[in-house]
Every structure is written in C-alpha cells, then in structure tokens.
Scaffold this motif. Structure first.
Motif, PDB file in Angstrom:
ATOM      1  N   THR A 172      35.860 -75.979 -58.411  1.00 35.05           N
ATOM      2  CA  THR A 172      34.502 -76.432 -58.707  1.00 35.05           C
ATOM      3  C   THR A 172      34.414 -77.926 -58.384  1.00 35.05           C
ATOM      4  O   THR A 172      35.396 -78.652 -58.513  1.00 35.05           O
ATOM      5  CB  THR A 172      34.100 -76.189 -60.171  1.00 35.05           C
ATOM      6  N   PHE A 173      33.228 -78.366 -57.965  1.00 36.87           N
ATOM      7  CA  PHE A 173      33.046 -79.747 -57.523  1.00 36.87           C
ATOM      8  C   PHE A 173      31.766 -80.324 -58.113  1.00 36.87           C
ATOM      9  O   PHE A 173      30.691 -79.720 -57.979  1.00 36.87           O
ATOM     10  CB  PHE A 173      32.973 -79.804 -56.000  1.00 36.87           C
ATOM     11  N   GLY A 174      31.883 -81.475 -58.779  1.00 36.90           N
ATOM     12  CA  GLY A 174      30.698 -82.100 -59.342  1.00 36.90           C
ATOM     13  C   GLY A 174      31.048 -83.270 -60.243  1.00 36.90           C
ATOM     14  O   GLY A 174      32.156 -83.799 -60.203  1.00 36.90           O
ATOM     15  N   GLU A 175      30.103 -83.651 -61.071  1.00 39.45           N
ATOM     16  CA  GLU A 175      30.275 -84.809 -61.954  1.00 39.45           C
ATOM     17  C   GLU A 175      30.570 -84.361 -63.379  1.00 39.45           C
ATOM     18  O   GLU A 175      29.964 -83.411 -63.884  1.00 39.45           O
ATOM     19  CB  GLU A 175      29.009 -85.674 -61.961  1.00 39.45           C
ATOM     20  N   GLY A 218      31.367 -83.419 -70.633  1.00 43.18           N
ATOM     21  CA  GLY A 218      30.729 -82.237 -70.077  1.00 43.18           C
ATOM     22  C   GLY A 218      30.047 -82.509 -68.756  1.00 43.18           C
ATOM     23  O   GLY A 218      29.782 -83.656 -68.394  1.00 43.18           O
ATOM     24  N   GLY A 219      29.756 -81.461 -68.059  1.00 42.64           N
ATOM     25  CA  GLY A 219      29.088 -81.518 -66.766  1.00 42.64           C
ATOM     26  C   GLY A 219      29.147 -80.131 -66.164  1.00 42.64           C
ATOM     27  O   GLY A 219      30.138 -79.403 -66.357  1.00 42.64           O
ATOM     28  N   GLY A 220      28.110 -79.725 -65.444  1.00 44.12           N
ATOM     29  CA  GLY A 220      27.964 -78.346 -65.006  1.00 44.12           C
ATOM     30  C   GLY A 220      29.205 -77.699 -64.432  1.00 44.12           C
ATOM     31  O   GLY A 220      29.654 -76.641 -64.887  1.00 44.12           O
ATOM     32  N   GLU A 221      29.794 -78.329 -63.429  1.00 46.46           N
ATOM     33  CA  GLU A 221      30.918 -77.691 -62.725  1.00 46.46           C
ATOM     34  C   GLU A 221      32.211 -77.752 -63.537  1.00 46.46           C
ATOM     35  O   GLU A 221      33.034 -76.840 -63.477  1.00 46.46           O
ATOM     36  CB  GLU A 221      31.112 -78.359 -61.367  1.00 46.46           C
ATOM     37  N   THR A 281      26.798 -76.966 -57.984  1.00 41.50           N
ATOM     38  CA  THR A 281      25.467 -76.812 -58.565  1.00 41.50           C
ATOM     39  C   THR A 281      24.503 -77.801 -57.918  1.00 41.50           C
ATOM     40  O   THR A 281      24.912 -78.775 -57.274  1.00 41.50           O
ATOM     41  CB  THR A 281      25.446 -77.064 -60.091  1.00 41.50           C
ATOM     42  N   GLY A 282      23.216 -77.565 -58.135  1.00 45.65           N
ATOM     43  CA  GLY A 282      22.185 -78.437 -57.591  1.00 45.65           C
ATOM     44  C   GLY A 282      22.163 -79.819 -58.211  1.00 45.65           C
ATOM     45  O   GLY A 282      21.422 -80.698 -57.743  1.00 45.65           O
TER      46      GLY A 282
END
Length: 347
Positions: free
Chosen positions: A7-10, A34-37, A135-136
């Motif tokens: 998974t990739f994100g902030e 926390g953070g979506g990904e 995620t968007g």
C-alpha cells in the motif's frame, strides 16, 4: 504461502479531543497514527497477509515512533524512504447524535507531499506482490504525489499485479491547482478493483445514481440504486473488473446502517445490512472495508459474495474500535459473518 500486498500513501499523527469534547473545550489531545493506506495495511497484517506500507517520512523522533507503531501491528516498512520536513497531522473532534464529527488537516509541506517520480524503485518494491493498493487521497496531496502514484500503478500493470483503489474524495485536499476530475481518470484507468461510497463517483467523475440524495438517507440506502453507478464506472474504465460501493445510512452521528454492493460486470451482489447503534469511532471505516475486501479477494478463491460479506463485517466491527486501525482477527470477522452479533463475553 502468504499473500503479499503493497500500500502507498500518507500516514499522519492523529490528535483527537477526549471523548466527545469540541475543539474549543479540549485542553489535551489523544495521539495515535492513521492514514488510509496505512490503515489498510494494518488490517491485512492482522489477517495474516504480508503487508508492506510505502511512504516518505521525515527523519525525526515522531516519524520513528510512527514506524514503531506500524511494526507493532506487523506491517513491514522496508521500502519507506526518508526526507522532507514533517509528518502530517490531523485533528479530530468526534461528533455525537445530531452534531457531526469534524476533521482539521495540518499536512501542508509534509514529507510525502514533496515526493517526486523516480524516488522509489517500484519494480523492486512490487516484486512478488499480489496486490498494489492506493487511494484518491494520495494524488490530492501534490502533483509529485499524483505522478508517483501513477508511476506505481503503471509498474504494477506491466508486472501483472492486481491494482485496487479507494476513490476517497476529499475536497479539502485538492489545493495545488488541479481538480480530482482532471487527475484521477488516468490513475483509475490502471485499476482492477474500485471502491467508493455514495458520493465519490459523483464528486470525482460526475457519475451518480438516479433519484438519490446522500443527505436524505434517514438510515436507509437502497442497494439497487447503485448498480447504474457501477455500470457507468466500468464503461468508462474498461480495465476494471469489480466495482464496490459502501452503503452508509446515517440516522445520526452515533447510529448508522452499514452495508455494501459488489458488481462484477454481470451480477450485483448485496451484503447483509448492519445496524450500528453505538459508534465508538467511524474514522477508518472505509479503510477497514477495503482491507477486508482485499483479504477476501486474495483468499476466498473467486467467491465475490464472501469477499464482500467479509469486508462489510470487518468494517462493522471497526466502528467499535477507537483509532484509525481495525484491530480484529479473521476469526472475529467470520464469527460476525455467521450471524453471531450477541457481543457475549468470550472466555
């Protein structure tokens, strides 16, 4: 052999007011991460999946503590890169009854917002991977984050890896001069599985079910109304094999109905509907759904109905857990799937 997911994100520091206090009342905040990904990665790790979270973090003690928290939940961080100025923060005020929850972001100039294509060797990162998830939220952070996300999706496509996306439209994040409707289509075109809620498809692509008003659910959402949304998304993005819509009916801030539908191009599957009467924390509810869905798609041998039911049950349980992360096991989710929602003490 365990399945592997990237998974990739902030990920951010979450500072929440105690209990149901308003921002103007709070004299202290509860700190978690926390953070979506990252939330999806934690769910998958709890289910026994080999979960890796990829991001860019500053080199400081707060980021190190964040990494320790991910490790505590079994998430691997081998491919995290370092640089930039800061870890993003979000402040949470939990709503009650007729008063909605509020989120205030403080994430400008975070390390990942300054990421650029070429900083991550995606072919190395994705080697041996069964699924890549984004995620968007990530392409909303900056042009560089959007381009890096596209770079990852294209690499996954070339490597034959399943790509999953939660549309996750956040209007307050798109501030760098581009609209979601300009950026998202190129990214979503490389996806195999799309997850959205009642609003995402409309806000990002202008696709909506006929005769539906998200502000007037009164606790009930008709699943059939969303088949047209799924068809329209598949028509626009030919690569997509499955479209999933989460269905949240809001009675008030503490009482929601919860369910989902999955469309595979020919059939619409409808989940059980849960009546969640005493919500502890709904932040991360969609991420817990995505984590459950990916697990189901990877382990239930093509049984889309069972994958959907697992996702809905997992996210139903998340509403009872404080923080962004869904800290439940496969056994607990499958127990709820079987119809056991008594809450009796397990001894």
């Amino acid at each position: 052999m365990s399945k592997k997911v990237i998974t990739f994100g902030e990920i951010m520091l979450r500072l929440a007011t105690p209990g149901y206090q308003r921002f103007c009342q709070a004299t202290e905040y509860t700190a978690t991460y926390g953070g979506g990904e990252a939330n999806v990665a934690v769910s998958l790790s709890n289910y026994g999946i080999d979960a890796y979270f990829v991001t860019r973090l500053p080199e400081n003690d707060i980021a190190r503590n964040c990494i320790m928290e991910l490790h505590k939940h079994g998430v691997k961080t081998d491919h995290v890169i370092y640089g930039g100025e800061r870890l993003g923060i979000y402040f949470l005020e939990t709503g009650a009854v007729a008063r909605a929850s509020k989120v205030v972001y403080d994430r400008a100039h975070s390390s990942i917002s300054d990421i650029k294509p070429g900083m991550i060797d995606w072919y190395e990162v994705l080697r041996g991977t069964d699924c890549f998830h984004w995620t968007g939220i990530t392409p909303a952070l900056s042009q560089g984050a959007a381009e890096t996300c596209l770079e990852a999706i294209q690499a996954a496509n070339r490597m034959g890896i399943m790509v999953t996306c939660d549309l996750n439209y956040r209007k307050n994040l798109w501030k760098y001069g581009k609209k979601a409707s300009e950026v998202m289509p190129d990214l979503v075109a490389g996806c195999d599985v799309i997850l959205g809620n009642e609003e995402d498809a409309e806000k990002v692509f202008g696709i909506k079910p006929e005769g539906f008003d998200v502000t007037q659910t009164e606790g009930e959402v008709n699943a059939e109304e969303f088949e047209s949304v799924c068809r329209q998304l598949m028509s626009r993005f030919p690569r997509v094999r499955k479209v999933i819509i989460t269905l949240r009916g809001s009675v008030n801030a503490n009482h929601n109905t919860w369910g989902g539908v999955l469309y595979d191009g020919s059939r619409l599957y409808k989940s059980a509907r849960y009546d969640i009467t005493h919500i502890v924390d709904r932040v991360g509810g969609g991420d817990s759904f995505m984590g459950g869905l990916i697990y189901g798609l990877l382990t239930y041998n093509g049984d889309d109905r069972k994958a959907l039911d697992f996702a809905v049950a997992a996210s139903c349980l998340k509403h009872t857990i404080y923080g962004d992360f869904n800290l439940v096991t496969v056994e607990e989710v499958e127990k709820l799937m079987s119809g056991d929602s008594s809450g009796r003490v397990s001894r």
